[in-house]
Design a protein around this motif. Sequence first.
Motif, PDB file in Angstrom:
ATOM      1  N   ASP A   1     -32.218  30.549 -22.564  1.00 58.52           N
ATOM      2  CA  ASP A   1     -31.931  30.580 -20.925  1.00 58.52           C
ATOM      3  C   ASP A   1     -31.185  31.630 -20.859  1.00 58.52           C
ATOM      4  OD1 ASP A   1     -32.730  27.756 -19.077  1.00 58.52           O
ATOM      5  OD2 ASP A   1     -33.020  27.715 -21.307  1.00 58.52           O
ATOM      6  N   ILE A   2     -30.143  31.762 -21.539  1.00 63.25           N
ATOM      7  CA  ILE A   2     -29.145  33.033 -21.485  1.00 63.25           C
ATOM      8  C   ILE A   2     -29.799  34.393 -21.527  1.00 63.25           C
ATOM      9  CG2 ILE A   2     -27.125  34.250 -22.317  1.00 63.25           C
ATOM     10  CD1 ILE A   2     -25.992  31.355 -23.212  1.00 63.25           C
ATOM     11  N   GLU A   3     -30.854  34.520 -22.432  1.00 61.60           N
ATOM     12  CA  GLU A   3     -31.511  35.979 -22.485  1.00 61.60           C
ATOM     13  C   GLU A   3     -32.414  35.753 -21.309  1.00 61.60           C
ATOM     14  OE1 GLU A   3     -32.102  36.091 -27.532  1.00 61.60           O
ATOM     15  OE2 GLU A   3     -33.555  35.127 -26.330  1.00 61.60           O
ATOM     16  N   ALA A   4     -32.817  35.113 -20.655  1.00 54.12           N
ATOM     17  CA  ALA A   4     -33.650  35.052 -19.728  1.00 54.12           C
ATOM     18  C   ALA A   4     -32.973  35.532 -18.192  1.00 54.12           C
ATOM     19  CB  ALA A   4     -34.345  33.613 -19.471  1.00 54.12           C
ATOM     20  N   THR A   5     -31.651  35.289 -18.428  1.00 55.36           N
ATOM     21  CA  THR A   5     -30.970  35.711 -17.323  1.00 55.36           C
ATOM     22  C   THR A   5     -30.800  37.276 -17.010  1.00 55.36           C
ATOM     23  OG1 THR A   5     -28.666  35.853 -18.142  1.00 55.36           O
ATOM     24  CG2 THR A   5     -29.279  33.835 -17.339  1.00 55.36           C
ATOM     25  N   ALA A   6     -31.098  37.945 -18.141  1.00 60.94           N
ATOM     26  CA  ALA A   6     -30.834  39.231 -17.857  1.00 60.94           C
ATOM     27  C   ALA A   6     -31.788  39.997 -16.819  1.00 60.94           C
ATOM     28  CB  ALA A   6     -31.302  39.962 -19.290  1.00 60.94           C
ATOM     29  N   SER A   7     -33.069  39.778 -16.559  1.00 59.18           N
ATOM     30  CA  SER A   7     -33.643  40.418 -15.721  1.00 59.18           C
ATOM     31  C   SER A   7     -33.345  40.160 -14.314  1.00 59.18           C
ATOM     32  CB  SER A   7     -35.364  39.972 -16.157  1.00 59.18           C
ATOM     33  OG  SER A   7     -35.658  38.614 -15.886  1.00 59.18           O
ATOM     34  N   THR A   8     -32.940  38.855 -14.082  1.00 58.91           N
ATOM     35  CA  THR A   8     -32.455  38.628 -12.762  1.00 58.91           C
ATOM     36  C   THR A   8     -31.129  39.268 -12.470  1.00 58.91           C
ATOM     37  OG1 THR A   8     -33.293  36.370 -13.067  1.00 58.91           O
ATOM     38  CG2 THR A   8     -31.826  36.745 -11.194  1.00 58.91           C
ATOM     39  N   LEU A   9     -30.290  39.420 -13.416  1.00 63.45           N
ATOM     40  CA  LEU A   9     -29.096  40.033 -13.304  1.00 63.45           C
ATOM     41  C   LEU A   9     -29.209  41.520 -12.923  1.00 63.45           C
ATOM     42  CD1 LEU A   9     -25.683  40.447 -13.454  1.00 63.45           C
ATOM     43  CD2 LEU A   9     -26.161  40.557 -15.767  1.00 63.45           C
TER      44      LEU A   9
ATOM     45  N   MET B   1     -24.766  34.460   9.702  1.00 61.75           N
ATOM     46  CA  MET B   1     -25.418  33.505   8.543  1.00 61.75           C
ATOM     47  C   MET B   1     -25.538  34.268   7.254  1.00 61.75           C
ATOM     48  SD  MET B   1     -29.630  32.274   8.394  1.00 61.75           S
ATOM     49  CE  MET B   1     -30.310  33.850   7.266  1.00 61.75           C
ATOM     50  N   HIS B   2     -25.287  33.469   6.267  1.00 59.78           N
ATOM     51  CA  HIS B   2     -25.519  33.527   4.849  1.00 59.78           C
ATOM     52  C   HIS B   2     -26.239  33.289   4.112  1.00 59.78           C
ATOM     53  CE1 HIS B   2     -20.814  34.321   5.875  1.00 59.78           C
ATOM     54  NE2 HIS B   2     -21.011  35.138   4.580  1.00 59.78           N
ATOM     55  N   THR B   3     -26.941  34.002   3.157  1.00 65.03           N
ATOM     56  CA  THR B   3     -28.126  33.724   2.312  1.00 65.03           C
ATOM     57  C   THR B   3     -27.598  33.455   0.930  1.00 65.03           C
ATOM     58  OG1 THR B   3     -29.465  34.743   4.041  1.00 65.03           O
ATOM     59  CG2 THR B   3     -30.343  34.272   1.881  1.00 65.03           C
ATOM     60  N   ILE B   4     -27.973  32.362   0.389  1.00 63.05           N
ATOM     61  CA  ILE B   4     -27.765  32.143  -1.034  1.00 63.05           C
ATOM     62  C   ILE B   4     -29.185  32.027  -1.637  1.00 63.05           C
ATOM     63  CG2 ILE B   4     -26.804  30.421  -2.666  1.00 63.05           C
ATOM     64  CD1 ILE B   4     -24.672  29.800  -0.539  1.00 63.05           C
ATOM     65  N   VAL B   5     -29.267  32.678  -2.781  1.00 63.79           N
ATOM     66  CA  VAL B   5     -30.423  32.747  -3.659  1.00 63.79           C
ATOM     67  C   VAL B   5     -30.161  32.363  -4.853  1.00 63.79           C
ATOM     68  CG1 VAL B   5     -32.437  34.068  -4.464  1.00 63.79           C
ATOM     69  CG2 VAL B   5     -31.556  34.618  -2.293  1.00 63.79           C
ATOM     70  N   LEU B   6     -31.355  31.201  -5.422  1.00 58.49           N
ATOM     71  CA  LEU B   6     -31.001  30.564  -6.761  1.00 58.49           C
ATOM     72  C   LEU B   6     -32.087  31.221  -7.429  1.00 58.49           C
ATOM     73  CD1 LEU B   6     -29.889  28.072  -4.721  1.00 58.49           C
ATOM     74  CD2 LEU B   6     -29.663  27.470  -7.268  1.00 58.49           C
ATOM     75  N   ALA B   7     -32.103  31.985  -8.352  1.00 53.85           N
ATOM     76  CA  ALA B   7     -33.149  32.800  -9.287  1.00 53.85           C
ATOM     77  C   ALA B   7     -32.782  32.771 -10.626  1.00 53.85           C
ATOM     78  CB  ALA B   7     -33.227  34.036  -8.582  1.00 53.85           C
ATOM     79  N   THR B   8     -33.777  32.848 -11.524  1.00 53.65           N
ATOM     80  CA  THR B   8     -33.545  33.209 -12.889  1.00 53.65           C
ATOM     81  C   THR B   8     -35.120  33.220 -13.314  1.00 53.65           C
ATOM     82  OG1 THR B   8     -32.530  32.796 -14.930  1.00 53.65           O
ATOM     83  CG2 THR B   8     -33.507  30.754 -13.662  1.00 53.65           C
ATOM     84  N   GLN B   9     -35.088  34.178 -14.698  1.00 54.57           N
ATOM     85  CA  GLN B   9     -36.407  34.331 -15.251  1.00 54.57           C
ATOM     86  C   GLN B   9     -37.194  32.806 -15.789  1.00 54.57           C
ATOM     87  OE1 GLN B   9     -38.099  37.267 -15.288  1.00 54.57           O
ATOM     88  NE2 GLN B   9     -39.695  36.644 -16.839  1.00 54.57           N
ATOM     89  N   LYS B  10     -36.286  32.101 -16.361  1.00 48.34           N
ATOM     90  CA  LYS B  10     -36.855  30.935 -17.108  1.00 48.34           C
ATOM     91  C   LYS B  10     -37.065  29.661 -16.210  1.00 48.34           C
ATOM     92  CE  LYS B  10     -36.421  28.885 -21.795  1.00 48.34           C
ATOM     93  NZ  LYS B  10     -36.951  27.636 -21.518  1.00 48.34           N
ATOM     94  N   GLY B  11     -38.031  28.867 -16.310  1.00 46.51           N
ATOM     95  CA  GLY B  11     -38.151  27.894 -15.568  1.00 46.51           C
ATOM     96  C   GLY B  11     -37.441  26.621 -16.156  1.00 46.51           C
ATOM     97  N   GLY B  12     -37.380  25.618 -15.319  1.00 39.57           N
ATOM     98  CA  GLY B  12     -36.549  24.484 -16.076  1.00 39.57           C
ATOM     99  C   GLY B  12     -35.142  24.483 -16.148  1.00 39.57           C
ATOM    100  N   SER B  13     -34.607  25.458 -15.290  1.00 40.04           N
ATOM    101  CA  SER B  13     -32.987  25.914 -15.263  1.00 40.04           C
ATOM    102  C   SER B  13     -32.592  24.849 -14.126  1.00 40.04           C
ATOM    103  CB  SER B  13     -32.800  27.085 -14.983  1.00 40.04           C
ATOM    104  OG  SER B  13     -33.339  27.629 -13.833  1.00 40.04           O
ATOM    105  N   GLY B  14     -33.317  24.007 -13.238  1.00 35.43           N
ATOM    106  CA  GLY B  14     -32.773  23.379 -12.540  1.00 35.43           C
ATOM    107  C   GLY B  14     -32.330  24.024 -11.006  1.00 35.43           C
ATOM    108  N   LYS B  15     -33.053  25.054 -10.672  1.00 37.25           N
ATOM    109  CA  LYS B  15     -32.710  25.712  -9.405  1.00 37.25           C
ATOM    110  C   LYS B  15     -33.039  25.031  -8.309  1.00 37.25           C
ATOM    111  CE  LYS B  15     -35.764  29.084 -10.088  1.00 37.25           C
ATOM    112  NZ  LYS B  15     -36.203  28.596 -11.610  1.00 37.25           N
ATOM    113  N   SER B  16     -33.933  24.012  -8.148  1.00 35.84           N
ATOM    114  CA  SER B  16     -34.494  23.357  -7.066  1.00 35.84           C
ATOM    115  C   SER B  16     -33.494  22.445  -6.902  1.00 35.84           C
ATOM    116  CB  SER B  16     -36.020  22.788  -7.149  1.00 35.84           C
ATOM    117  OG  SER B  16     -37.001  23.687  -7.463  1.00 35.84           O
ATOM    118  N   THR B  17     -33.028  21.548  -7.833  1.00 35.84           N
ATOM    119  CA  THR B  17     -32.142  20.468  -8.013  1.00 35.84           C
ATOM    120  C   THR B  17     -30.802  21.230  -7.260  1.00 35.84           C
ATOM    121  OG1 THR B  17     -33.086  19.286  -9.883  1.00 35.84           O
ATOM    122  CG2 THR B  17     -31.226  18.514  -9.061  1.00 35.84           C
TER     123      THR B  17
END
Length: 247
Positions: A114-122, A1-17
């Motif tokens: 939004d771009i700045e908010a990716t740093a912690s997830t990265l 099985m493969h697991t893909i995770v959608l994650a980022t610090q900022k809300g409203g980035s469209g992860k769920s969609t």
Amino acid sequence: MHTIVLATQKGGSGKSTLAIGLALAAKQAGFSVRLIETDPQGTLSNWQRRRTETEPVVEPIYQAANIEPRLKMLASSGLQLAIVDTAAGLSAATTAAIRHSDLCLIPSRPTVADIEATASTLSVARAWKRPFGFVLNQTPIRGQRIDHAANTLADEAALELADVLARPLIVMRNDHQDALAAGLAVSEFAPGSKSADEIRGLWQWIETRLNLSSTTNLLIDQVISAADGMMHAAAKIASNDAATLTS
């Protein structure tokens, strides 16, 4: 099985969609899929309640300690793909999901915040040495802002753009939100639309990145292999029969 995770610090980035769109694109490509919801906001669960189809199943897992054992159980059951939608910000559940992922997708709108908010997830993905990729989501159809955002993400990751930026970019269109409201994925709501094409293209990028093969493809390969074997055996028998007749 493969697991893909959608994650980022900022809300409203469209992860769920994106999670929903990718789950249906994978299912339509022949994969068995489970959507895992670690966001107590419950966007995926609410979507499933509006839905008439039973697949893909949405499974809420809100405790970090439950993520690893559940993923192992799903893998043992023969499931091919788990897609995990996480809450905004960094939580224990998000960190656990990233830790056990085969690919961490980091969605970002083409804005400075939004771009700045990716740093912690990265940083979390790198700390656990997990593969990652950025998805530029909710972009305008064209414009310099897209190119600037893409180059900034590549600079942030200190890698070549082609190595970290998923393709295609996902353009902001009403199809995505209309599909969500109807309990559908965009590939079901508007299968011939550009939005659906982009999500299918993103899934193909993921397939290539993870070198995935669906059950359907594996069965086709097995059938072809078996047919080749039968033809080879038949040719050998015919050759032996011919040799016997001429001897």
